[in-house]
Design a protein around this motif. Sequence first.
Motif, PDB file in Angstrom:
ATOM      1  N   ASP A 139      42.750  31.612  36.524  1.00 45.49           N
ATOM      2  CA  ASP A 139      42.070  31.859  35.260  1.00 45.49           C
ATOM      3  C   ASP A 139      41.583  30.923  34.368  1.00 45.49           C
ATOM      4  N   LEU A 140      40.748  30.822  33.263  1.00 48.27           N
ATOM      5  CA  LEU A 140      40.549  29.721  33.160  1.00 48.27           C
ATOM      6  C   LEU A 140      42.025  28.643  32.214  1.00 48.27           C
ATOM      7  N   SER A 141      42.880  29.363  32.664  1.00 49.81           N
ATOM      8  CA  SER A 141      44.285  27.919  32.134  1.00 49.81           C
ATOM      9  C   SER A 141      44.110  26.925  33.017  1.00 49.81           C
ATOM     10  N   GLU A 142      43.181  27.371  34.281  1.00 53.37           N
ATOM     11  CA  GLU A 142      44.081  26.149  35.162  1.00 53.37           C
ATOM     12  C   GLU A 142      42.848  25.096  35.093  1.00 53.37           C
ATOM     13  N   VAL A 143      41.645  25.313  34.220  1.00 52.61           N
ATOM     14  CA  VAL A 143      40.537  25.079  34.178  1.00 52.61           C
ATOM     15  C   VAL A 143      40.480  23.772  32.601  1.00 52.61           C
ATOM     16  N   SER A 144      39.713  22.684  33.131  1.00 52.96           N
ATOM     17  CA  SER A 144      39.615  22.260  31.470  1.00 52.96           C
ATOM     18  C   SER A 144      38.105  22.072  31.394  1.00 52.96           C
ATOM     19  N   PHE A 145      37.141  21.965  30.601  1.00 50.05           N
ATOM     20  CA  PHE A 145      36.253  20.989  30.405  1.00 50.05           C
ATOM     21  C   PHE A 145      36.029  20.018  28.842  1.00 50.05           C
ATOM     22  N   THR A 146      35.594  19.854  29.277  1.00 47.20           N
ATOM     23  CA  THR A 146      34.982  17.376  28.017  1.00 47.20           C
ATOM     24  C   THR A 146      33.346  17.389  28.369  1.00 47.20           C
ATOM     25  N   VAL A 147      33.290  17.496  26.891  1.00 51.01           N
ATOM     26  CA  VAL A 147      31.829  17.601  26.727  1.00 51.01           C
ATOM     27  C   VAL A 147      31.601  15.664  26.367  1.00 51.01           C
ATOM     28  N   GLY A 148      30.691  15.618  28.099  1.00 50.25           N
ATOM     29  CA  GLY A 148      30.424  13.901  27.160  1.00 50.25           C
ATOM     30  C   GLY A 148      28.911  13.556  27.345  1.00 50.25           C
ATOM     31  N   LEU A 165      36.962  33.213  39.100  1.00 49.32           N
ATOM     32  CA  LEU A 165      38.098  34.043  38.382  1.00 49.32           C
ATOM     33  C   LEU A 165      38.683  34.946  39.073  1.00 49.32           C
ATOM     34  N   THR A 166      39.454  35.270  39.613  1.00 49.21           N
ATOM     35  CA  THR A 166      40.191  36.234  39.938  1.00 49.21           C
ATOM     36  C   THR A 166      41.539  37.159  39.447  1.00 49.21           C
ATOM     37  N   PRO A 215      39.650  40.075  44.005  1.00 50.51           N
ATOM     38  CA  PRO A 215      40.254  39.310  45.038  1.00 50.51           C
ATOM     39  C   PRO A 215      39.356  37.961  45.328  1.00 50.51           C
ATOM     40  N   SER A 216      39.709  36.677  45.741  1.00 56.26           N
ATOM     41  CA  SER A 216      39.264  35.788  46.153  1.00 56.26           C
ATOM     42  C   SER A 216      37.992  35.549  46.890  1.00 56.26           C
ATOM     43  N   ALA A 217      39.098  36.504  48.297  1.00 50.37           N
ATOM     44  CA  ALA A 217      37.784  36.816  49.416  1.00 50.37           C
ATOM     45  C   ALA A 217      36.771  37.400  49.133  1.00 50.37           C
ATOM     46  N   VAL A 233      37.188  28.391  43.370  1.00 49.88           N
ATOM     47  CA  VAL A 233      37.630  30.597  42.551  1.00 49.88           C
ATOM     48  C   VAL A 233      38.995  29.993  41.861  1.00 49.88           C
ATOM     49  N   VAL A 234      39.523  30.321  41.153  1.00 49.93           N
ATOM     50  CA  VAL A 234      40.974  30.142  40.334  1.00 49.93           C
ATOM     51  C   VAL A 234      41.608  31.261  39.833  1.00 49.93           C
TER      52      VAL A 234
END
Length: 222
Positions: free
Chosen positions: A199-208, A182-183, A187-189, A196-197
């Motif tokens: 924060d966590l709002s940009e990804v979703s986790f699913t448990v299968g 997370l940035t 910095p992402s560099a 690299v994203v």
Amino acid sequence: MNLGSLPTQRFDAVILDLDNTLVDSQEALVAAFGSWAREYRISPDQLTGRAGWRTRDIVDAAIEKPRRAEALALIDELELTTTEGITAIPGAVEALSALHEVAAVATSSRRPVALARLAAAGLEPPRVMVSGEDVERGKPEPDAFLLAARRLDADPARCLVVEDAPAGVEAAHRAGMSALALTTSTPSADLDAEAVVTDLSEVSFTVGRDGVSITAPGVTAG
């Protein structure tokens, strides 16, 4: 933003850092360490590049040996009591809720400090927590992440680490784990992670049945 190959992988567990990964504690950290540095006449340059380090390791690097015990006690007190303004990182609540039993926190902070920051941010601590005093060596060594994997009964090669600091990303790779960075503080560099994203709002986790998958709106494997 590109999640690389992460969406094609399945993970047994997700191990998350705490500060600036789950909780926005940057202002609290600056305030606590600023007061501490002034007390011991430490210049800001002496603290540069220490992101992700354990408090004990920062003290050892900046303070002469005869005064380390008192210096550690003071910064512990300052970190424990400086919680005003700490909030949850966007997406943290959703991530912990989705991951539930397959999530762990591995932080360089001491356990009382970590619990105080989680409480200040309104987050429930996960079942598995590894704090700075639980391991012999702090990040960038892999000890904290490997211990978290053992406590989760997970294969390190099938663990995903979520971090914000270069030392944490390096520790993840030394543990044989993939890293999502997370940035929020770096910095992402400067983050040599698989993806690299912001924060966590940009990804979703699913448990299968086959493990944990990670996705992001509008993002495909690359």
